[in-house]
Scaffold this active site. Structure first.
Site, PDB file in Angstrom:
ATOM      1  N   GLU A 269       0.935  -1.358   0.083  1.00 17.19           N
ATOM      2  CA  GLU A 269       0.166  -0.038  -0.050  1.00 17.19           C
ATOM      3  C   GLU A 269       0.778   1.430  -0.029  1.00 17.19           C
ATOM      4  O   GLU A 269       1.533   1.494   1.011  1.00 17.19           O
ATOM      5  CB  GLU A 269      -0.695  -0.052   1.339  1.00 17.19           C
ATOM      6  N   CYS A 303      -1.988   8.969   2.633  1.00 24.85           N
ATOM      7  CA  CYS A 303      -1.852   8.366   1.119  1.00 24.85           C
ATOM      8  C   CYS A 303      -2.775   8.679   0.227  1.00 24.85           C
ATOM      9  O   CYS A 303      -2.567   8.842  -0.957  1.00 24.85           O
ATOM     10  CB  CYS A 303      -1.609   7.142   1.468  1.00 24.85           C
ATOM     11  N   GLU A 401       4.681  13.323  -4.363  1.00 27.56           N
ATOM     12  CA  GLU A 401       3.934  13.155  -3.167  1.00 27.56           C
ATOM     13  C   GLU A 401       4.711  13.976  -2.017  1.00 27.56           C
ATOM     14  O   GLU A 401       5.640  13.593  -1.815  1.00 27.56           O
ATOM     15  CB  GLU A 401       3.851  11.563  -2.641  1.00 27.56           C
TER      16      GLU A 401
HETATM   17  P1  NAD Z   1       8.696   4.720   4.402  1.00 26.95           P
HETATM   18  O1  NAD Z   1       8.472   3.984   3.460  1.00 26.95           O
HETATM   19  O2  NAD Z   1       9.919   5.855   4.649  1.00 26.95           O
HETATM   20  O3  NAD Z   1       8.488   4.168   5.805  1.00 26.95           O
HETATM   21  C1  NAD Z   1       7.647   3.011   6.006  1.00 26.95           C
HETATM   22  C2  NAD Z   1       8.117   1.987   6.794  1.00 26.95           C
HETATM   23  O4  NAD Z   1       9.073   1.182   6.034  1.00 26.95           O
HETATM   24  C3  NAD Z   1       8.677   2.306   8.114  1.00 26.95           C
HETATM   25  O5  NAD Z   1       8.419   1.492   9.087  1.00 26.95           O
HETATM   26  C4  NAD Z   1      10.183   2.147   7.930  1.00 26.95           C
HETATM   27  O6  NAD Z   1      11.189   2.104   8.875  1.00 26.95           O
HETATM   28  C5  NAD Z   1      10.193   1.093   6.788  1.00 26.95           C
HETATM   29  N1  NAD Z   1      11.407   0.894   5.970  1.00 26.95           N
HETATM   30  C6  NAD Z   1      12.213   2.141   5.477  1.00 26.95           C
HETATM   31  N2  NAD Z   1      13.102   1.302   4.733  1.00 26.95           N
HETATM   32  C7  NAD Z   1      12.975   0.035   4.531  1.00 26.95           C
HETATM   33  C8  NAD Z   1      13.672  -0.916   3.836  1.00 26.95           C
HETATM   34  N3  NAD Z   1      14.814  -0.762   2.989  1.00 26.95           N
HETATM   35  N4  NAD Z   1      13.264  -2.299   4.026  1.00 26.95           N
HETATM   36  C9  NAD Z   1      12.093  -2.154   4.887  1.00 26.95           C
HETATM   37  N5  NAD Z   1      11.603  -1.429   5.586  1.00 26.95           N
HETATM   38  C10 NAD Z   1      11.751  -0.181   5.465  1.00 26.95           C
HETATM   39  O7  NAD Z   1       7.225   5.758   4.369  1.00 26.95           O
HETATM   40  P2  NAD Z   1       6.894   6.796   5.616  1.00 26.95           P
HETATM   41  O8  NAD Z   1       7.592   7.996   5.331  1.00 26.95           O
HETATM   42  O9  NAD Z   1       6.943   6.129   7.120  1.00 26.95           O
HETATM   43  O10 NAD Z   1       5.129   7.095   5.323  1.00 26.95           O
HETATM   44  C11 NAD Z   1       4.893   7.753   4.297  1.00 26.95           C
HETATM   45  C12 NAD Z   1       4.524   6.932   3.092  1.00 26.95           C
HETATM   46  O11 NAD Z   1       3.340   6.000   3.194  1.00 26.95           O
HETATM   47  C13 NAD Z   1       3.940   7.783   2.015  1.00 26.95           C
HETATM   48  O12 NAD Z   1       4.212   7.690   0.814  1.00 26.95           O
HETATM   49  C14 NAD Z   1       2.352   7.608   2.161  1.00 26.95           C
HETATM   50  O13 NAD Z   1       1.816   7.603   0.868  1.00 26.95           O
HETATM   51  C15 NAD Z   1       2.423   6.032   2.493  1.00 26.95           C
HETATM   52  N6  NAD Z   1       1.250   5.457   3.115  1.00 26.95           N
HETATM   53  C16 NAD Z   1       0.425   4.648   2.003  1.00 26.95           C
HETATM   54  C17 NAD Z   1      -0.544   4.261   2.386  1.00 26.95           C
HETATM   55  C18 NAD Z   1      -1.836   3.520   1.763  1.00 26.95           C
HETATM   56  O14 NAD Z   1      -2.489   2.550   2.352  1.00 26.95           O
HETATM   57  N7  NAD Z   1      -1.274   3.209   0.465  1.00 26.95           N
HETATM   58  C19 NAD Z   1      -1.260   4.648   3.837  1.00 26.95           C
HETATM   59  C20 NAD Z   1      -0.431   5.175   4.537  1.00 26.95           C
HETATM   60  C21 NAD Z   1       0.885   5.782   4.243  1.00 26.95           C
END
Ligand code: NAD
Length: 498
Positions: A269, A303, A401
């Protein structure tokens, strides 16, 4: 702000914050193997709330071993009947409701969102437990006719658990995101290792306490606060069967690549850049309020944030005036102040990122009609809801975004033109149309390439409805009846009747 918050804290919340928080592995609260911890910060005050154990790859391995053992046949979890799982889920939902205010306070402190907003999130989480409690006893298969001349068969399908699920989640809805991963996993009989976001680990850990209290067996749900390296260790782990990820498209691509090494199941997601289209014939009062909600709810850190506003030319000025007035009426402040309708952004990093986009737009010649490119306070990561016009499709503020309270607005003339502009993005998570003409609303809605389309509304949803992304916004669907499919394997059984 700190003292105002401290004086309002419930005893359970003060007590939770009074000692460092640990990892939940195999039903026990434990330190990280290497003893590492990190600070979780209150974004309204920039003060440290509490220290949290920081999981490393070694801890990821410990948690996966625990989850595997809990999944193995013969374990108490594998022997639990669907009805017992259903009752367990319902019990957890009730516990979340009982502790709702504690969850809401912790969420507001850790994420910054207003208490009212946090209370809404907690309600969603509680309801999600009850909704999936119903599905635990309804994971049905089918019997399928087979035609082999001269022989007789009985063929049927079964829905079975996949095994160990790694859930990796972001910081914008910390409790509900944890719930989105844990609940369908355990409904289907899987076991889980959850990695909350490093910015907001607290409510997932609080939920962990409730899960133990409710009687979830040891190892079924493990919670590993930590950074991306801990997430990556789970993605790489040979004994994880599925990765359920919510986060940025950038990290989503890394997850897909990592999981492909041993072909784990993956659901993603990811990000969005949702277009919100207002036609001349819309109910403008509703459309203006809807546009502001679309862009500014949850500090714009959604998101499905309606960040690209397209307004038909005749009503452009009126809509801009209305959305600017709505932006200015939003009370930005501390989550615990009842007058607050918008809290701070989640972190300094996020604050700098959002400011950078608005400053960049100004440098590119765009016009800031409401809000500003500057911080809204000396202390805390506050940022005023912002509306920008004179934007072109190639500006970064329009293509990327931003994940903050920033709306860009562009006028349009024809339906074809706006559909093309709306779809001109790598994302496809959400979109919206405002028109009193039913034909226009449904026709344009059908042409928009997005997983969720709102007609004459925005942010309306329910745990019963599937959600997910077209294009680079994701793989798979969460919630609703579809949400369970991604947490199960489908087995076909063929028996010869001899
Ligand atoms: P992010 O992708 O930076 O981090 C998300 C998670 O992934 C965190 O727990 C982080 O520690 C982990 N992570 C980071 N690098 C990783 C790696 N290499 N391997 C595995 N895990 C890793 O996102 P964010 O900044 O925390 O959140 C914002 C983003 O989330 C936005 O792009 C938003 O659109 C998206 N989002 C999507 C939805 C949806 O349902 N589509 C819902 C909420 C947020």
């Amino acid at each position: 702000a700190a003292s105002q918050q401290n004086s309002q804290l419930l005893p359970a919340v003060s007590s939770f914050l009074s000692s460092p928080r640990q990892l939940l592995i195999d039903g026990e609260w434990v330190e990280a193997k290497d003893g590492q911890t990190f600070d979780t910060v209150n974004p309204a005050t920039e003060e440290v709330l509490v220290q949290v154990a920081q999981a490393s790859a070694v801890d990821a391995d410990r948690a996966v071993v625990a989850a595997r053992n809990a999944f193995e046949s013969g374990s108490s979890w594998s022997r639990m009947s669907p009805r017992e799982r259903s009752h367990l889920l319902w019990r957890i939902g009730d516990l979340v409701d009982e502790r709702a205010e504690e969850f809401a306070q912790l969420e507001s402190l850790d994420n910054g969102k207003s208490l009212a907003s946090a209370r809404g999130d907690v309600g969603v989480a509680a309801e999600l437990f009850r909704y999936f409690a119903g599905w635990a006893t309804k994971m049905e298969g089918t019997t399928i006719p087979m035609s082999v001349p001269g022989r007789e068969f009985h063929a049927y399908t079964r829905r079975e658990a996949i095994g160990v699920v790694a859930g990796i989640v972001p910081w914008n809805f910390p409790l509900t995101m944890a719930a989105f991963k844990i609940i369908p996993s355990i409904t289907a009989g899987n076991t889980v290792v959850l990695k909350p976001a490093e910015q907001t680990p607290l409510t997932a850990l609080y939920l962990g306490q409730l899960l133990l209290e409710a009687g979830v067996p040891a190892g079924v749900v493990n919670i590993l606060p930590g950074f991306g390296d801990a997430g990556a260790a789970l993605v790489d782990h040979h004994d994880v069967d599925k990765v359920a990820f919510t986060g940025s498209t950038e990290v989503g691509k890394k997850i897909a690549a990592g999981a492909s090494k041993n072909l784990k199941k993956v659901s993603l997601e990811l990000g969005g850049k949702a277009p919100n289209i207002i036609f001349n014939d819309a109910d403008l009062e509703a459309a203006i309020a809807g546009a502001a909600l679309a862009g500014y709810f949850n500090e714009g850190q959604c998101c499905v944030n309606g960040s690209r506003l397209y307004v038909q030319r005749d009503v452009f000025d009126q809509v801009i005036e209305g959305v600017a007035a709505a932006a200015k009426a939003i009370k930005v402040g501390d989550a615990f102040d009842p007058a607050t309708t918008m809290g701070p952004l989640v972190s300094q990093e996020q604050h700098e990122k959002v400011m950078g986009y608005v400053r960049g737009a100004v440098a590119d010649g765009a016009n800031v009609v409401a809000g500003s490119p500057d911080p809204a306070a000396d202390k805390g990561y506050f940022f005023s809801p912002t509306l920008i016009t004179d934007v072109t499709e190639d500006m970064a503020v329009q293509t990327d975004e931003i994940f903050g309270p920033v709306i860009t607005a562009i006028p349009f003339d024809t339906e074809d033109e706006v559909v093309a502009a709306a779809n001109n993005t790598v994302y496809g998570l959400a979109a919206g149309v405002w028109s009193k003409d039913l034909g226009t609303a449904h026709r344009v809605g059908s042409k928009l390439r997005a997983g969720t389309v709102w007609l004459n509304t925005w942010h309306a949803d329910d745990v019963t409805l599937p959600r997910g992304g077209f294009k680079q916004s994701g793989w798979g669907r969460e919630l609703g009846s579809f949400g369970l499919d991604d947490y199960t394997e489908l087995k076909t059984v063929i028996a010869e009747l001899r």
